[in-house]
Design an enzyme around this catalytic site. Structure first.
Site, PDB file in Angstrom:
ATOM      1  N   SER A   1     -11.350   7.143   4.951  1.00 37.58           N
ATOM      2  CA  SER A   1     -11.662   8.418   5.998  1.00 37.58           C
ATOM      3  C   SER A   1     -12.803   8.422   6.902  1.00 37.58           C
ATOM      4  O   SER A   1     -13.024   9.713   7.031  1.00 37.58           O
ATOM      5  CB  SER A   1     -10.526   9.793   5.646  1.00 37.58           C
TER       6      SER A   1
ATOM      7  N   GLU B   1      -4.928  -0.855  -1.597  1.00 42.73           N
ATOM      8  CA  GLU B   1      -2.947  -0.920  -1.201  1.00 42.73           C
ATOM      9  C   GLU B   1      -2.421  -2.576  -1.729  1.00 42.73           C
ATOM     10  O   GLU B   1      -1.475  -2.202  -2.249  1.00 42.73           O
ATOM     11  CB  GLU B   1      -2.933  -0.936   0.645  1.00 42.73           C
TER      12      GLU B   1
ATOM     13  N   HIS C   1      -7.904  -4.833  -2.487  1.00 44.15           N
ATOM     14  CA  HIS C   1      -8.023  -3.806  -1.487  1.00 44.15           C
ATOM     15  C   HIS C   1      -7.246  -2.701  -2.445  1.00 44.15           C
ATOM     16  O   HIS C   1      -6.283  -3.098  -2.720  1.00 44.15           O
ATOM     17  CB  HIS C   1      -7.147  -3.987  -0.137  1.00 44.15           C
TER      18      HIS C   1
ATOM     19  N   GLY D   1     -10.592   2.026   8.223  1.00 42.58           N
ATOM     20  CA  GLY D   1      -9.344   1.717   8.136  1.00 42.58           C
ATOM     21  C   GLY D   1      -8.637   2.691   9.770  1.00 42.58           C
ATOM     22  O   GLY D   1      -8.671   1.374  11.096  1.00 42.58           O
ATOM     23  N   GLY D   2      -8.112   3.405   9.729  1.00 42.91           N
ATOM     24  CA  GLY D   2      -7.241   4.530  10.993  1.00 42.91           C
ATOM     25  C   GLY D   2      -8.714   4.204  12.362  1.00 42.91           C
ATOM     26  O   GLY D   2      -7.863   4.146  13.274  1.00 42.91           O
TER      27      GLY D   2
ATOM     28  N   GLU E   1     -14.215   2.001  -2.422  1.00 42.81           N
ATOM     29  CA  GLU E   1     -12.736   2.725  -1.380  1.00 42.81           C
ATOM     30  C   GLU E   1     -11.944   2.810  -2.442  1.00 42.81           C
ATOM     31  O   GLU E   1     -11.432   3.123  -2.636  1.00 42.81           O
ATOM     32  CB  GLU E   1     -12.097   1.889  -0.665  1.00 42.81           C
TER      33      GLU E   1
ATOM     34  N   GLY F   1      -7.171   7.140   4.224  1.00 38.82           N
ATOM     35  CA  GLY F   1      -5.553   7.539   4.511  1.00 38.82           C
ATOM     36  C   GLY F   1      -5.259   9.051   4.538  1.00 38.82           C
ATOM     37  O   GLY F   1      -4.685   9.343   5.320  1.00 38.82           O
TER      38      GLY F   1
ATOM     39  N   ASN G   1     -10.273  -2.575   9.070  1.00 35.19           N
ATOM     40  CA  ASN G   1      -9.145  -3.310   8.412  1.00 35.19           C
ATOM     41  C   ASN G   1      -8.451  -2.527   9.294  1.00 35.19           C
ATOM     42  O   ASN G   1      -7.703  -1.330   9.152  1.00 35.19           O
ATOM     43  CB  ASN G   1      -9.244  -2.941   7.038  1.00 35.19           C
ATOM     44  N   TRP G   2      -7.612  -3.586   9.609  1.00 31.17           N
ATOM     45  CA  TRP G   2      -6.375  -3.018  10.798  1.00 31.17           C
ATOM     46  C   TRP G   2      -5.432  -2.613   9.894  1.00 31.17           C
ATOM     47  O   TRP G   2      -4.447  -2.585  10.426  1.00 31.17           O
ATOM     48  CB  TRP G   2      -6.541  -3.536  12.316  1.00 31.17           C
ATOM     49  N   LYS G   3      -4.811  -3.353   8.871  1.00 34.27           N
ATOM     50  CA  LYS G   3      -4.264  -2.832   7.964  1.00 34.27           C
ATOM     51  C   LYS G   3      -2.443  -3.602   8.560  1.00 34.27           C
ATOM     52  O   LYS G   3      -3.192  -4.843   9.266  1.00 34.27           O
ATOM     53  CB  LYS G   3      -3.352  -1.770   7.327  1.00 34.27           C
TER      54      LYS G   3
END
Ligand code: 13P
Length: 252
Positions: free
Chosen positions: A213, A98, A96, A234-235, A168, A174, A9-11
């Protein structure tokens, strides 16, 4: 046998040219990872099309990070599931944390988004997970149960067969703080049980991904757990090398 999935997920990261480079990097290194791993990348809308083109023939699937709750019409700024599907995407991340937290997505909205996704042949990656306060109060089981009952329970058996779930925990996203492999297994097994209460044996085939993470150094341990079928990253998905190394967590 359940599908093993490592999804990125590149966000809201990467400009189009950077996204294309990242996709090329993942494609170039894919042969170093077990063929058993299904990679998916989810770039921002603006370069979905270019990333789909870049990854043609690579065996790597592309997904969007969201879709509209309506089919089409006067919804300024929204992107319809049909538009995403027309680009050659196969997946869409829905629910998600977010989006739930910053954009007020509720089960009601998510039911409509799920409907749009399925109507356009996109497989949803439906996210569930509790926040820190809920975890500390011991409410995490109830939270994910409600997120599943209010949305996933409305699916038909045929729709359910295509669903991917991502667990998640919000406190791990993150933050560098990961759920332990035991915590992940415990709640993944619980999620599968809640799915089985509605869909029976079909829940055995549902891929349940861990997200929060997840990185090369912890992926293997988490993926080794019976009910963890991969990760939503993610990251660490923003560096081809790390994303691929997470995929290698399945070879350990
Ligand atoms: P991080 O891997 O950056 O913690 O993000 C997880 C996530 O939210 C993936 O959807």
């Amino acid at each position: 046998m359940r599908k093993k999935i490592v999804a990125g997920n590149w966000k809201m990261n990467t400009l189009p040219a950077e996204g294309v480079e990242l996709a090329k990097g993942v494609a170039a290194g894919k042969s170093s990872v077990c063929e058993c791993v299904n990679f998916i990348v989810c770039p921002p809308f603006t370069h979905l099309s270019q990333v789909v083109e870049t990854l043609k023939g690579s065996g790597i699937a592309v997904g969007a990070q969201n879709c509209a709750a309506e089919a089409k019409g006067a919804y300024t700024g929204e992107v319809a599931a049909s538009m995403i599907a027309a680009l050659g995407c196969e997946y869409v991340i829905l629910g998600h944390s977010e989006r739930r937290q910053y954009y007020g997505e509720t089960s009601e909205t998510l039911n409509r988004k799920m409907e749009q996704a399925y109507a356009n042949n996109l497989a949803p990656i439906y996210c569930v997970g509790e926040n820190l306060e809920e975890r500390e109060a011991g409410k995490h089981f109830d939270v994910v149960k409600a997120q599943i009952e209010e949305v996933v329970y409305n699916l038909t058996e045929e729709q359910f067969a295509k669903l991917v779930i991502a667990y998640e925990p919000v406190w791990a996203i993150g933050t560098g703080k990961t759920a332990t492999a035991e915590q992940a297994q415990e709640i993944h097994a619980y999620i599968r049980k809640v799915l089985a209460e509605k869909f029976g044996a079909a829940a055995e085939n549902t891929a349940i991904l861990y997200g929060g993470s997840c990185k090369p150094s912890n992926a293997a341990e988490i993926f080794a757990k019976e009910d963890v079928d991969g990760g939503l990253i993610g990251g660490a998905a923003l560096k081809a090398e790390d994303f691929l190394a997470i995929g290698k967590g399945f070879e350990a």
